[in-house]
Motif scaffolding. Structure first.
Motif, PDB file in Angstrom:
ATOM      1  N   ASN A   1       0.818  -1.217   0.000  1.00 25.08           N
ATOM      2  CA  ASN A   1       0.000   0.000   0.000  1.00 25.08           C
ATOM      3  C   ASN A   1       0.849   1.264   0.000  1.00 25.08           C
ATOM      4  OD1 ASN A   1      -2.376  -1.466  -0.074  1.00 25.08           O
ATOM      5  ND2 ASN A   1      -2.673  -1.418   2.140  1.00 25.08           N
ATOM      6  N   ILE A   2       1.928   1.266   0.772  1.00 27.05           N
ATOM      7  CA  ILE A   2       2.827   2.425   0.788  1.00 27.05           C
ATOM      8  C   ILE A   2       3.423   2.640  -0.595  1.00 27.05           C
ATOM      9  CG2 ILE A   2       5.041   3.310   1.662  1.00 27.05           C
ATOM     10  CD1 ILE A   2       2.858   3.620   3.720  1.00 27.05           C
ATOM     11  N   PHE A   3       3.891   1.564  -1.240  1.00 27.64           N
ATOM     12  CA  PHE A   3       4.441   1.679  -2.592  1.00 27.64           C
ATOM     13  C   PHE A   3       3.422   2.346  -3.515  1.00 27.64           C
ATOM     14  CE2 PHE A   3       4.922   0.172  -6.936  1.00 27.64           C
ATOM     15  CZ  PHE A   3       6.258   0.416  -7.187  1.00 27.64           C
ATOM     16  N   HIS A   4       2.180   1.879  -3.466  1.00 27.56           N
ATOM     17  CA  HIS A   4       1.167   2.403  -4.369  1.00 27.56           C
ATOM     18  C   HIS A   4       0.700   3.815  -4.004  1.00 27.56           C
ATOM     19  CE1 HIS A   4       0.878  -1.779  -5.860  1.00 27.56           C
ATOM     20  NE2 HIS A   4       0.809  -1.113  -6.982  1.00 27.56           N
ATOM     21  N   GLN A   5       0.840   4.212  -2.757  1.00 28.36           N
ATOM     22  CA  GLN A   5       0.531   5.600  -2.389  1.00 28.36           C
ATOM     23  C   GLN A   5       1.416   6.568  -3.173  1.00 28.36           C
ATOM     24  OE1 GLN A   5       0.952   6.197   1.809  1.00 28.36           O
ATOM     25  NE2 GLN A   5      -0.897   5.065   2.310  1.00 28.36           N
TER      26      GLN A   5
ATOM     27  N   HIS B   1       2.897   5.977 -14.918  1.00 27.05           N
ATOM     28  CA  HIS B   1       2.244   4.685 -14.748  1.00 27.05           C
ATOM     29  C   HIS B   1       1.955   4.442 -13.271  1.00 27.05           C
ATOM     30  CE1 HIS B   1       1.555   0.352 -14.834  1.00 27.05           C
ATOM     31  NE2 HIS B   1       1.292   0.514 -16.126  1.00 27.05           N
ATOM     32  N   PHE B   2       0.760   3.967 -12.968  1.00 23.65           N
ATOM     33  CA  PHE B   2       0.345   3.810 -11.570  1.00 23.65           C
ATOM     34  C   PHE B   2       1.013   2.655 -10.841  1.00 23.65           C
ATOM     35  CE2 PHE B   2      -2.587   1.336 -14.116  1.00 23.65           C
ATOM     36  CZ  PHE B   2      -2.722   0.165 -13.405  1.00 23.65           C
ATOM     37  N   ASP B   3       1.747   1.811 -11.555  1.00 22.15           N
ATOM     38  CA  ASP B   3       2.412   0.670 -10.915  1.00 22.15           C
ATOM     39  C   ASP B   3       3.927   0.804 -10.847  1.00 22.15           C
ATOM     40  OD1 ASP B   3       0.551  -1.059  -9.870  1.00 22.15           O
ATOM     41  OD2 ASP B   3       0.351  -2.250 -11.679  1.00 22.15           O
ATOM     42  N   THR B   4       4.454   1.979 -11.150  1.00 23.29           N
ATOM     43  CA  THR B   4       5.902   2.190 -11.070  1.00 23.29           C
ATOM     44  C   THR B   4       6.194   3.524 -10.401  1.00 23.29           C
ATOM     45  OG1 THR B   4       6.021   3.243 -13.252  1.00 23.29           O
ATOM     46  CG2 THR B   4       6.373   0.846 -13.161  1.00 23.29           C
ATOM     47  N   LEU B   5       7.398   3.616  -9.875  1.00 20.76           N
ATOM     48  CA  LEU B   5       7.874   4.866  -9.266  1.00 20.76           C
ATOM     49  C   LEU B   5       8.851   5.544 -10.213  1.00 20.76           C
ATOM     50  CD1 LEU B   5       8.806   3.510  -5.715  1.00 20.76           C
ATOM     51  CD2 LEU B   5       6.818   4.926  -6.263  1.00 20.76           C
ATOM     52  N   ASN B   6       8.663   6.849 -10.423  1.00 17.42           N
ATOM     53  CA  ASN B   6       9.707   7.602 -11.101  1.00 17.42           C
ATOM     54  C   ASN B   6      10.685   8.077 -10.027  1.00 17.42           C
ATOM     55  OD1 ASN B   6       8.747  10.038  -9.956  1.00 17.42           O
ATOM     56  ND2 ASN B   6       7.406  10.428 -11.697  1.00 17.42           N
TER      57      ASN B   6
ATOM     58  N   LEU C   1      18.182   0.315  -8.337  1.00 16.86           N
ATOM     59  CA  LEU C   1      16.910  -0.402  -8.285  1.00 16.86           C
ATOM     60  C   LEU C   1      16.319  -0.656  -9.666  1.00 16.86           C
ATOM     61  CD1 LEU C   1      15.119   1.309  -5.255  1.00 16.86           C
ATOM     62  CD2 LEU C   1      16.240  -0.925  -5.321  1.00 16.86           C
ATOM     63  N   ASP C   2      16.552   0.252 -10.605  1.00 14.58           N
ATOM     64  CA  ASP C   2      15.958   0.146 -11.942  1.00 14.58           C
ATOM     65  C   ASP C   2      16.723  -0.906 -12.752  1.00 14.58           C
ATOM     66  OD1 ASP C   2      14.542   0.564 -14.273  1.00 14.58           O
ATOM     67  OD2 ASP C   2      15.481   2.491 -14.731  1.00 14.58           O
ATOM     68  N   ALA C   3      16.472  -2.167 -12.437  1.00 13.36           N
ATOM     69  CA  ALA C   3      17.227  -3.279 -13.023  1.00 13.36           C
ATOM     70  C   ALA C   3      17.088  -3.360 -14.538  1.00 13.36           C
ATOM     71  CB  ALA C   3      16.789  -4.597 -12.390  1.00 13.36           C
ATOM     72  N   ASP C   4      15.912  -3.070 -15.069  1.00 12.95           N
ATOM     73  CA  ASP C   4      15.721  -3.174 -16.521  1.00 12.95           C
ATOM     74  C   ASP C   4      16.000  -1.860 -17.252  1.00 12.95           C
ATOM     75  OD1 ASP C   4      13.493  -1.664 -15.882  1.00 12.95           O
ATOM     76  OD2 ASP C   4      12.035  -3.191 -16.492  1.00 12.95           O
ATOM     77  N   LYS C   5      16.433  -0.851 -16.513  1.00  9.18           N
ATOM     78  CA  LYS C   5      16.846   0.462 -17.064  1.00  9.18           C
ATOM     79  C   LYS C   5      15.763   1.094 -17.941  1.00  9.18           C
ATOM     80  CE  LYS C   5      20.676  -0.179 -14.980  1.00  9.18           C
ATOM     81  NZ  LYS C   5      20.602   0.129 -13.571  1.00  9.18           N
ATOM     82  N   ASP C   6      14.498   0.978 -17.498  1.00  7.60           N
ATOM     83  CA  ASP C   6      13.402   1.591 -18.247  1.00  7.60           C
ATOM     84  C   ASP C   6      13.007   2.959 -17.704  1.00  7.60           C
ATOM     85  OD1 ASP C   6      12.127   0.863 -15.902  1.00  7.60           O
ATOM     86  OD2 ASP C   6      10.453  -0.153 -16.890  1.00  7.60           O
ATOM     87  N   GLY C   7      13.747   3.456 -16.717  1.00  9.44           N
ATOM     88  CA  GLY C   7      13.476   4.775 -16.166  1.00  9.44           C
ATOM     89  C   GLY C   7      12.378   4.793 -15.120  1.00  9.44           C
ATOM     90  N   ALA C   8      11.994   3.615 -14.633  1.00 12.24           N
ATOM     91  CA  ALA C   8      10.961   3.505 -13.605  1.00 12.24           C
ATOM     92  C   ALA C   8      11.284   2.308 -12.712  1.00 12.24           C
ATOM     93  CB  ALA C   8       9.586   3.335 -14.242  1.00 12.24           C
ATOM     94  N   VAL C   9      10.826   2.374 -11.474  1.00  9.97           N
ATOM     95  CA  VAL C   9      11.047   1.286 -10.530  1.00  9.97           C
ATOM     96  C   VAL C   9       9.708   0.589 -10.280  1.00  9.97           C
ATOM     97  CG1 VAL C   9      11.736   0.695  -8.170  1.00  9.97           C
ATOM     98  CG2 VAL C   9      13.019   2.418  -9.443  1.00  9.97           C
ATOM     99  N   SER C  10       9.621  -0.664 -10.706  1.00  7.69           N
ATOM    100  CA  SER C  10       8.418  -1.463 -10.470  1.00  7.69           C
ATOM    101  C   SER C  10       8.428  -1.967  -9.028  1.00  7.69           C
ATOM    102  CB  SER C  10       8.390  -2.654 -11.426  1.00  7.69           C
ATOM    103  OG  SER C  10       9.443  -3.543 -11.104  1.00  7.69           O
ATOM    104  N   PHE C  11       7.299  -2.527  -8.595  1.00  9.19           N
ATOM    105  CA  PHE C  11       7.261  -3.091  -7.250  1.00  9.19           C
ATOM    106  C   PHE C  11       8.268  -4.232  -7.124  1.00  9.19           C
ATOM    107  CE2 PHE C  11       5.672  -5.845  -3.855  1.00  9.19           C
ATOM    108  CZ  PHE C  11       5.697  -4.927  -2.813  1.00  9.19           C
TER     109      PHE C  11
END
Length: 105
Positions: A13-17, A24-29, A61-71
């Motif tokens: 829940n904290i991640f999604h806050q 994108h609502f499922d990743t962190l910039n 953290l951005d293992a796939d280097k897509d510019g966003a951090v997934s859960f």
């Protein structure tokens, strides 16, 4: 729900806050990650207000280097915190994760 299940749900829940704020609502910039770390982990991670430190954590953290951090990628940070105090300026989070986990009896 058990106490452990409650805590695990709390992490999600904290991640999604923070992840729903921009993009994108499922990743962190990077900005969302900085807000999460600064507000939710101020006593756990050091130098979190220092932008180069945040940049390094994000890069690690951005293992796939897509510019966003997934859960899934965020879980690397969570896992590293289980290993003990983490100083974000003392090295690569991924290197810490390659160490064997602590033994529990």
């Amino acid at each position: 729900m058990t106490k452990l299940e409650d805590h695990l749900e709390g992490i999600i829940n904290i991640f999604h806050q923070y992840s729903v704020r921009v993009g994108h609502f499922d990743t962190l910039n990077k900005r969302e990650l900085k807000q999460l770390i600064t507000k939710e982990l101020p006593q756990t991670l050091q130098n979190t207000k220092d932008q180069p430190t945040i940049d390094k954590i994000f890069q690690d953290l951005d293992a796939d280097k897509d510019g966003a951090v997934s859960f899934e990628e965020f879980r690397a940070l969570e896992s590293s915190l289980w290993r003990g105090p983490l100083s974000a300026d003392l090295g690569n989070i991924r290197r810490q994760l390659s160490q064997p986990p602590p033994a529990f009896l």
